[in-house]
Scaffold this motif. Structure first.
Motif: not given
Length: 379
Positions: A186-197, A249-258
């Motif tokens: 789940i965090p990979i899917l969300i972070a991938a969209f956010a990182a591209y943006a 997901t919430g705890f892992g998103l910052p590292l994933a997006i970065y």
């Protein structure tokens, strides 16, 4: 300059030696845990794993004489085997804990009241006396024996499938997989969209969002546990798998997006611009170009996120609780340490089961780890 460029550092040997020592410090305990997980309780308690292939001289637990009684020449006799299922070579034996090695194999021990006991080198015993042993307390036998190497799969059968006495971790293993896989995907899917943006789309406030993501990397997750659990209880997802998935997901998103943003921003700009000139939308560019090229970064974060969620105990206890039907593997291991601290074979097998899956994940994806971590470090 060419001379200095071609000269190797004099400390190269020290670097290599340090790497070898670090690898040995990690490999030897892991290999020892694997070996111990196949050994019996007596073997583990009597010797280290490095002696698993050699014959061990061990003092076994006392065995109380038991068997059917026969009357022979006016005496009552009980015959039997101390080790009916193992190939053990007896070296000494005794009938008292103070003198467990008082007799040699085949020597006759005087038990008083005319009773005698003898034990041979294979553990076969003969107890005889003038009166029936039905109303007497039979003696205990302490033995010191040479035991050959013994390995068994019973430990894994007990740990994975047994539900007796809290020995099994099979349900906890399934619970941990149920938590870890969605909490990684789940965090990979969300972070991938956010990182591209954040990497390729222009919009107001983008720099502030990037700064906020970096700032969230240093916020301790413990600060958000209780407020987040209160929110989950209010919306009706407290103490459930959905709640812990969203928490991880919430705890892992910052590292994933970065991590993903740094990798995506380093992709060749010409490929993105040519795709836009050809009429591709941002979604098409993201799914057909950026995602396939970003697989090393995706795999790198997947390793970190999976290892974190698999080994997590605090978040699991807060958002799932400690009931047996939802207890994760780390929680089950803590319970085993408390309730079965003397059963080393159970603890060793359970511990190796807990690290087997992370090891497979790491070795399967480790080639992408360095590439993903170094993303954005060199232009």
């Amino acid at each position: 300059m060419a001379l200095f460029a071609s000269r190797k550092s004099g400390l190269t040997w020290a670097v290599h030696l340090t790497v070898v020592l670090l690898v040995a410090l990690w490999v030897f305990p892991t290999f020892g845990l694997l070996v111990s997980s196949f050994r019996t309780s007596d073997q583990i308690s009597s010797s280290g794993w490095w002696k698993a292939l050699s014959t061990q001289e061990t003092q076994n637990s006392p065995v109380r004489i038991a068997g059917e009684e026969d009357e022979v020449d006016g005496k009552f006799v009980i015959r039997g085997e101390l080790f009916p299922t193992s190939d053990t070579e007896l070296s000494n034996w005794g009938t008292s804990s103070l003198k467990p090695n008082a007799y040699e194999p085949g020597e006759v021990a005087d038990l008083g009241d005319g009773n005698t006991l003898t034990v041979d080198n294979r553990g076969a015993f003969v107890l005889s006396g003038p009166a029936s042993f039905a109303e007497q307390r039979s003696p205990r036998v302490f033995t010191t024996a040479a035991t050959p190497p013994e390995f068994t799969l019973q430990n894994y059968e007990t740990v994975l499938f047994s539900s007796r006495g809290g020995e099994g971790v099979g349900q906890a293993f399934i619970n941990t997989l149920t938590v870890s896989i969605p909490a990684t995907v789940i965090p990979i899917l969300i972070a991938a969209f956010a990182a591209y943006a954040l990497a390729w789309m222009r919009f107001p406030g983008r720099a502030l969002l990037i700064a906020a993501v970096v700032g969230l990397l240093v916020v301790p997750l413990q600060l958000a546990l209780i407020p987040l659990l209160t929110l989950h209880n209010q919306v009706g997802i407290g103490k459930s798998y959905l709640g812990i998935w969203l928490a991880h997901t919430g705890f892992g998103l910052p590292l994933a997006i970065y991590l993903l943003r740094n990798y995506m921003v380093g992709l060749p700009r010409d490929i993105i611009e040519n795709a836009r000139v050809d009429g591709a939308t941002d979604f098409q560019i993201f799914t057909r170009i950026v995602l396939p090229l970003s697989f090393p970064a995706l795999a790198s974060f997947a390793i970190f996120q999976f290892l974190w969620t698999w080994n997590d105990l605090l978040v699991a206890l807060v958002f799932l609780g400690a009931s047996d039907d939802k207890l994760v593997l780390t929680g089950r291991l803590v319970n085993l340490m408390g309730s079965r601290g003397g059963d080393w074979e159970i603890l060793a097998t359970s511990a190796f089961v807990s690290i087997a899956v992370p090891l497979m994940v790491f070795f399967a994806m480790q080639r992408y780890l360095v590439r993903g971590l170094l993303a954005g470090s060199v232009k």
